[in-house]
Each structure stands twice: as C-alpha cells, then as structure tokens.
Design a protein around this motif. Sequence first.
Motif, PDB file in Angstrom:
ATOM      1  N   SER A 104       0.847  -1.199   0.000  1.00 51.56           N
ATOM      2  CA  SER A 104       0.000   0.000   0.000  1.00 51.56           C
ATOM      3  C   SER A 104       0.880   1.245   0.000  1.00 51.56           C
ATOM      4  CB  SER A 104      -0.926  -0.003   1.222  1.00 51.56           C
ATOM      5  OG  SER A 104      -1.835  -1.075   1.171  1.00 51.56           O
ATOM      6  N   VAL A 108       1.547   4.214  -3.138  1.00 50.31           N
ATOM      7  CA  VAL A 108       1.575   5.677  -2.969  1.00 50.31           C
ATOM      8  C   VAL A 108       2.899   6.236  -3.485  1.00 50.31           C
ATOM      9  CG1 VAL A 108       1.550   7.568  -1.284  1.00 50.31           C
ATOM     10  CG2 VAL A 108      -0.015   5.628  -1.015  1.00 50.31           C
ATOM     11  N   GLY A 111       3.063   6.613  -7.112  1.00 49.86           N
ATOM     12  CA  GLY A 111       2.060   7.524  -7.665  1.00 49.86           C
ATOM     13  C   GLY A 111       0.835   6.830  -8.217  1.00 49.86           C
ATOM     14  N   LYS A 112       0.669   5.541  -7.875  1.00 46.20           N
ATOM     15  CA  LYS A 112      -0.485   4.793  -8.374  1.00 46.20           C
ATOM     16  C   LYS A 112      -1.724   4.992  -7.503  1.00 46.20           C
ATOM     17  CE  LYS A 112       2.081   1.168 -10.804  1.00 46.20           C
ATOM     18  NZ  LYS A 112       1.401   1.304 -12.104  1.00 46.20           N
ATOM     19  N   MET A 113      -1.512   5.388  -6.257  1.00 45.19           N
ATOM     20  CA  MET A 113      -2.626   5.664  -5.345  1.00 45.19           C
ATOM     21  C   MET A 113      -2.355   6.998  -4.636  1.00 45.19           C
ATOM     22  SD  MET A 113      -4.690   3.166  -5.817  1.00 45.19           S
ATOM     23  CE  MET A 113      -5.870   3.393  -4.481  1.00 45.19           C
ATOM     24  N   LYS A 114      -3.427   7.625  -4.184  1.00 43.79           N
ATOM     25  CA  LYS A 114      -3.302   8.926  -3.530  1.00 43.79           C
ATOM     26  C   LYS A 114      -2.688   8.799  -2.144  1.00 43.79           C
ATOM     27  CE  LYS A 114      -7.225  11.082  -5.917  1.00 43.79           C
ATOM     28  NZ  LYS A 114      -8.562  11.706  -5.753  1.00 43.79           N
ATOM     29  N   GLU A 115      -2.077   9.878  -1.687  1.00 48.85           N
ATOM     30  CA  GLU A 115      -1.518   9.947  -0.337  1.00 48.85           C
ATOM     31  C   GLU A 115      -2.603   9.593   0.675  1.00 48.85           C
ATOM     32  OE1 GLU A 115       1.285  10.331   2.533  1.00 48.85           O
ATOM     33  OE2 GLU A 115       1.664  10.589   0.379  1.00 48.85           O
ATOM     34  N   PHE A 117      -3.375   6.309   1.238  1.00 47.08           N
ATOM     35  CA  PHE A 117      -3.716   4.911   0.988  1.00 47.08           C
ATOM     36  C   PHE A 117      -2.846   3.969   1.813  1.00 47.08           C
ATOM     37  CE2 PHE A 117      -3.560   0.945  -1.579  1.00 47.08           C
ATOM     38  CZ  PHE A 117      -4.921   0.643  -1.571  1.00 47.08           C
TER      39      PHE A 117
END
Length: 214
Positions: A104, A108, A111-115, A117
């Motif tokens: 997880s 982040v 850059g695949k998930m937002k801060e 996550f």
Amino acid sequence: MSLLKLPKEIEGSNMLKKNYGRIVFVCLIIALLILCISQYHTKEIYKSALTSKLIADISELRSAISSNDNVYGEILRSGKVSKSQANYLMGNNDEIRRIVGDYSALAVHLGKMKEGFQYVDTPQNALKLTLYFKDLQDAGKEDFLDPNSKVIIEKALDLNSKWSGTISSRQITSIADDSWIKLLVDFEKDTHIFLEENKIENIEEFWLKRREIK
C-alpha cells in the motif's frame, strides 16, 4: 617542400574547425544513447527484481490467509486455542499486516494511489489480530473458548474468509500492471464491508468489550 604543403595543412585545419561542432554533436548523441540504454537496462533490472519480490510476497500472503481459514476452523471445532495455534495465527496475521501495508505504501510512492492509501484499514485490523493472538501465545496455555472468545474467533474467520475469497482467484504477474493495486483495493473493500456489517471501527472492539464484561 614545406612551403608547398602549407596551404594543405591550413586547409586541413580549417576543415577540422568546420567539422568540430558536428563531431562534438555526434559524440553527445552517442553518449546520450549509451546513457539511455544503460538507464533502460537498469530500469528493467529494477522492475524484474520488484516483480520477483511481489510474486513471492503474494504467494506468502495467499498461504497465510488460506492457513488462517483452516486454523480458525480447527479452533471452533475443538473449542480451544492451543499455544501453537495462537503462535501460528500471530505470525500469519503479521504477514498479512506487513505485506498489505508495504505494498500500500509502495503504491503511494509510485504515484499509483493517492496519499493516505498507506494507512488503510486492512493492515490495521491484521495488526489487531496479531496482538490478540500474541497475548494468547504469551499466556503459554490452552485457552478454552467461552461464548465471547468464540465470537472473536468467528469474527476473525469471517474477515479472513472475505480476504481469502478475494485473493483466491487472482493472478499477479508483474509490478508493471495494476493487478496488485486492484488486489489491495479489493482487500480494503472486504475489510470495510466487514466493519460495516458489524458496526465497528476495528476488530479489536470485540475483545475490548470482552474485557469490559469481565
């Protein structure tokens, strides 16, 4: 003889000056090509290493979740938790916490998930279970299930079964695609469904209530 050669030498010098910029430009292009090839090669090695680590970790995660289903079932059938079972469940839930938490955070970082996550509920609830079974393991004796502790094991099995259903049909082949991201997202959906069904914020509430009753 030297006077006759002088114009040729001057001409050669002038040609060198004229071509100097071209020579430098070609050298720069060659250097950039070498750098790009080197960076691409390094990137591919890095991607390959990450993929190998990902596949190994997902295999461990799959094994931990599947094993938990079996051990929870054994406990409910026997009506007691042995020290070895508590130790086993402590280790498995810690693996779930570590792997889901690490990837997880990686999602982040890439850059695949937002801060934010990286602070998902799945590893947090796995940590709560790790600590619960650590307490049982530290006690060093069999813990016979009373009605409250039976509920805890049943709820732990319920949550674990949701994770098991999600990971059982997944094939993760590369860090470059988003299949592992989707797995993390679906784990989080499973956890949220479990929490909403039981109207709790985390699974620890089941044994905190148990201590309050005592």
